[in-house]
Design an enzyme around this catalytic site. Structure first.
Site, PDB file in Angstrom:
ATOM      1  N   GLN A 245       0.798  -1.183   0.098  1.00  0.00           N
ATOM      2  CA  GLN A 245       0.043   0.054  -0.002  1.00  0.00           C
ATOM      3  C   GLN A 245       0.993   1.113   0.039  1.00  0.00           C
ATOM      4  O   GLN A 245       0.296   2.357  -0.015  1.00  0.00           O
ATOM      5  CB  GLN A 245      -0.978  -0.063   1.250  1.00  0.00           C
ATOM      6  CG  GLN A 245      -1.910  -1.105   1.020  1.00  0.00           C
ATOM      7  CD  GLN A 245      -2.686  -1.315   2.644  1.00  0.00           C
ATOM      8  OE1 GLN A 245      -2.632  -0.362   3.292  1.00  0.00           O
ATOM      9  NE2 GLN A 245      -3.755  -2.340   2.365  1.00  0.00           N
TER      10      GLN A 245
ATOM     11  N   HIS B  67      -0.914   0.414   5.300  1.00  0.00           N
ATOM     12  CA  HIS B  67      -1.656   1.368   6.214  1.00  0.00           C
ATOM     13  C   HIS B  67      -0.722   2.562   6.393  1.00  0.00           C
ATOM     14  O   HIS B  67      -0.259   2.823   7.681  1.00  0.00           O
ATOM     15  CB  HIS B  67      -2.178   0.799   7.522  1.00  0.00           C
ATOM     16  CG  HIS B  67      -3.483  -0.134   7.550  1.00  0.00           C
ATOM     17  ND1 HIS B  67      -4.203  -0.392   8.339  1.00  0.00           N
ATOM     18  CD2 HIS B  67      -3.932  -0.749   6.319  1.00  0.00           C
ATOM     19  CE1 HIS B  67      -5.306  -1.203   8.183  1.00  0.00           C
ATOM     20  NE2 HIS B  67      -4.936  -1.572   6.883  1.00  0.00           N
TER      21      HIS B  67
ATOM     22  N   GLU C 200     -15.508   4.603   8.724  1.00  0.00           N
ATOM     23  CA  GLU C 200     -16.346   5.522   9.560  1.00  0.00           C
ATOM     24  C   GLU C 200     -16.094   7.115   9.257  1.00  0.00           C
ATOM     25  O   GLU C 200     -15.051   7.395   8.439  1.00  0.00           O
ATOM     26  CB  GLU C 200     -15.331   5.653  11.009  1.00  0.00           C
ATOM     27  CG  GLU C 200     -15.370   4.502  11.818  1.00  0.00           C
ATOM     28  CD  GLU C 200     -14.925   4.473  13.232  1.00  0.00           C
ATOM     29  OE1 GLU C 200     -14.938   3.631  13.920  1.00  0.00           O
ATOM     30  OE2 GLU C 200     -14.313   5.763  13.465  1.00  0.00           O
TER      31      GLU C 200
ATOM     32  N   TYR D 256     -10.873   8.109  19.045  1.00  0.00           N
ATOM     33  CA  TYR D 256     -11.747   7.597  18.094  1.00  0.00           C
ATOM     34  C   TYR D 256     -11.718   6.141  18.167  1.00  0.00           C
ATOM     35  O   TYR D 256     -12.368   5.434  17.469  1.00  0.00           O
ATOM     36  CB  TYR D 256     -11.645   8.127  16.754  1.00  0.00           C
ATOM     37  CG  TYR D 256     -12.213   9.418  16.758  1.00  0.00           C
ATOM     38  CD1 TYR D 256     -13.308   9.936  16.336  1.00  0.00           C
ATOM     39  CD2 TYR D 256     -11.122  10.696  17.167  1.00  0.00           C
ATOM     40  CE1 TYR D 256     -13.591  11.417  16.869  1.00  0.00           C
ATOM     41  CE2 TYR D 256     -11.484  12.044  17.062  1.00  0.00           C
ATOM     42  CZ  TYR D 256     -12.844  12.141  17.125  1.00  0.00           C
ATOM     43  OH  TYR D 256     -13.311  13.494  17.048  1.00  0.00           O
TER      44      TYR D 256
ATOM     45  N   TYR E 210     -10.733  -9.542   9.391  1.00  0.00           N
ATOM     46  CA  TYR E 210     -11.202 -10.165   8.311  1.00  0.00           C
ATOM     47  C   TYR E 210     -11.536 -11.504   8.277  1.00  0.00           C
ATOM     48  O   TYR E 210     -12.050 -12.287   7.431  1.00  0.00           O
ATOM     49  CB  TYR E 210      -9.891 -10.078   7.233  1.00  0.00           C
ATOM     50  CG  TYR E 210      -9.628  -8.389   7.148  1.00  0.00           C
ATOM     51  CD1 TYR E 210     -10.584  -7.746   6.217  1.00  0.00           C
ATOM     52  CD2 TYR E 210      -8.548  -7.740   7.274  1.00  0.00           C
ATOM     53  CE1 TYR E 210     -10.345  -6.450   6.033  1.00  0.00           C
ATOM     54  CE2 TYR E 210      -8.453  -6.401   6.913  1.00  0.00           C
ATOM     55  CZ  TYR E 210      -9.351  -5.708   6.425  1.00  0.00           C
ATOM     56  OH  TYR E 210      -9.052  -4.413   5.943  1.00  0.00           O
TER      57      TYR E 210
END
Length: 409
Positions: free
Chosen positions: A116, A184, A279, A289, A300
């Site tokens: 990523q 991430h 979210e 949060y 997953y």
């Protein structure tokens, strides 16, 4: 469907003009009809998920304005109407108003183009027209500390061949600690009304680092608020707190790839949940949060995340959540007039939902949700100077990207 010729990089393209409604569902019913991944979880308040569709849904015309591009991650409009884009593998290009992709911009720093990671978001400085300065985030390889999300600034100096170079390249901020992983990284950049820069990142996904989203000594799973030279800004909530990183604005985030500033100058974000639990948040100074202790979603594997709880004291509820996920990437606040039905709405790119998600707001809650199906993974969304909406597509695992223009049909 009408097809017209279009020129890109010296080749003739066919550009499709298609009039598309949002996904055809009955007004007043949720657009999401699939079963949730966490069926036993309940929203904390009415309308927190699966909001109804609006009674008036705009017919949207789509037009491909550029295609055959490298795998893009972000785009930004230049003052003259051209588009500056980042390619995940580590290149920047300027896309001409005729859809022509210019040569690679010189002097882009090395990026970790793995998993990523890669060259990520790009944003113009608030004074770009006079300074020529841009800011960009990227997965940075670090010899002694794995890798991590970093932010650099530079002057964009264009040339007469549709390309140019970056000058005075400076890395102004590094997410620490680094981690030897490829997931991430986040990341989006958004300038507030006073020129403050919000930087969103991820928590690096794996079980070992992701718990640091709750640790103020770590920069994983956070939103940062910094100056344009990278310093913590006065008013940041953790300045002076022993061991805390002073740049932190909010904590407890998973992987933030959508962020924008609304008409009141406030930061809004959409972050990736696990299996379920994307979210929408209005991040406030010092607020937690919840991730990975609180989430509307499951692993997953289908197992519970932690204790499987959706509410906990001292953590904030999301304004809205999705289960199943849309897989959000890119976000814009629509304050133009070309599509009046979307005035004041948030536009969110969907990688899994494969289109643009339109969130109509009222009193900081989602009143209606609609979706424009583009049959492609959407990596970024921007509102153009003409009031049209521009969506950047990608192919899973790489391949070419396309830029699609959305207007009222």
């Amino acid at each position: 469907m009408k097809r017209i010729p279009h020129i890109l990089a010296g080749t003739m393209l066919s550009v499709s003009l298609v009039s598309l409604p949002a996904l055809a569902q009955q007004a007043g019913t949720p657009v999401e009809t699939q079963a949730p991944n966490a069926p036993n979880q309940e929203p904390a308040f009415s309308g927190q998920t699966r909001a109804p569709q609006p009674p008036d849904v705009a017919n949207i015309k789509t037009e491909v304005v550029a295609e055959g591009l490298p795998h893009l991650w972000a785009m930004e409009f230049l003052p003259d109407g051209r588009m500056l884009v980042t390619a995940k593998q580590g290149a920047m290009h300027i896309i001409g108003t005729d859809g022509t992709a210019g040569p690679e911009i010189a002097n882009v720093p090395e990026v970790l183009a793995d998993g990523q990671g890669g060259l990520l978001d790009v944003a113009l400085a608030p004074d770009f027209e006079s300074s020529g300065r841009i800011f960009f985030s990227f997965a940075e390889p670090r010899d002694d500390d794995g890798n991590g999300t970093s932010v650099a600034s530079a002057r964009l100096v264009a040339d007469d061949q549709g390309g140019g170079a970056l000058e005075d390249v400076t890395v102004i901020f590094r997410q620490t600690p680094g981690y030897d992983g490829n997931k991430h990284f986040g990341s989006r950049l958004a300038f507030g009304p006073e020129g403050e820069l919000y930087v969103t990142v991820g928590e690096r996904s794996d079980a070992e680092p992701r718990v640091q989203a709750q640790n103020l000594q770590s920069g994983l799973g956070k939103i940062f608020r910094i100056s344009q030279t990278g310093e913590a800004l006065e008013g940041n909530p953790f300045i002076g707190e022993d061991g805390a990183q002073p740049e932190i604005w909010s904590l407890g985030h998973r992987n933030l790839q959508s962020a924008t500033i609304d008409g009141e100058g406030r930061l809004w974000t959409v972050e990736h949940g696990p299996k379920g639990g994307d979210e929408l948040n209005l991040p406030e100074a010092g607020k937690n949060y919840g991730w990975p202790e609180v989430t509307y979603g499951v692993e997953y594997s289908g197992a519970a995340v932690g204790d499987g709880i959706t509410q906990m004291a001292d953590t904030e509820q999301p304004v809205y959540y999705w289960d199943p996920v849309i897989a959000p990437s890119g976000m814009a606040y629509y304050d133009a007039d070309a599509i009046p039905e979307w005035k004041g709405a948030f536009l969110v790119g969907g990688l899994v939902s494969q289109g643009v998600v339109v969130l109509h707001m009222e009193n900081d809650r989602v009143k209606f949700e609609e979706r424009v199906d583009l049959d492609a993974r959407i990596r970024d969304v921007k509102v153009g100077p003409d009031g049209a909406v521009y969506a950047v597509t990608e192919q899973r695992g790489g391949g070419n990207s396309t830029i699609i223009k959305l207007t009222k049909g």
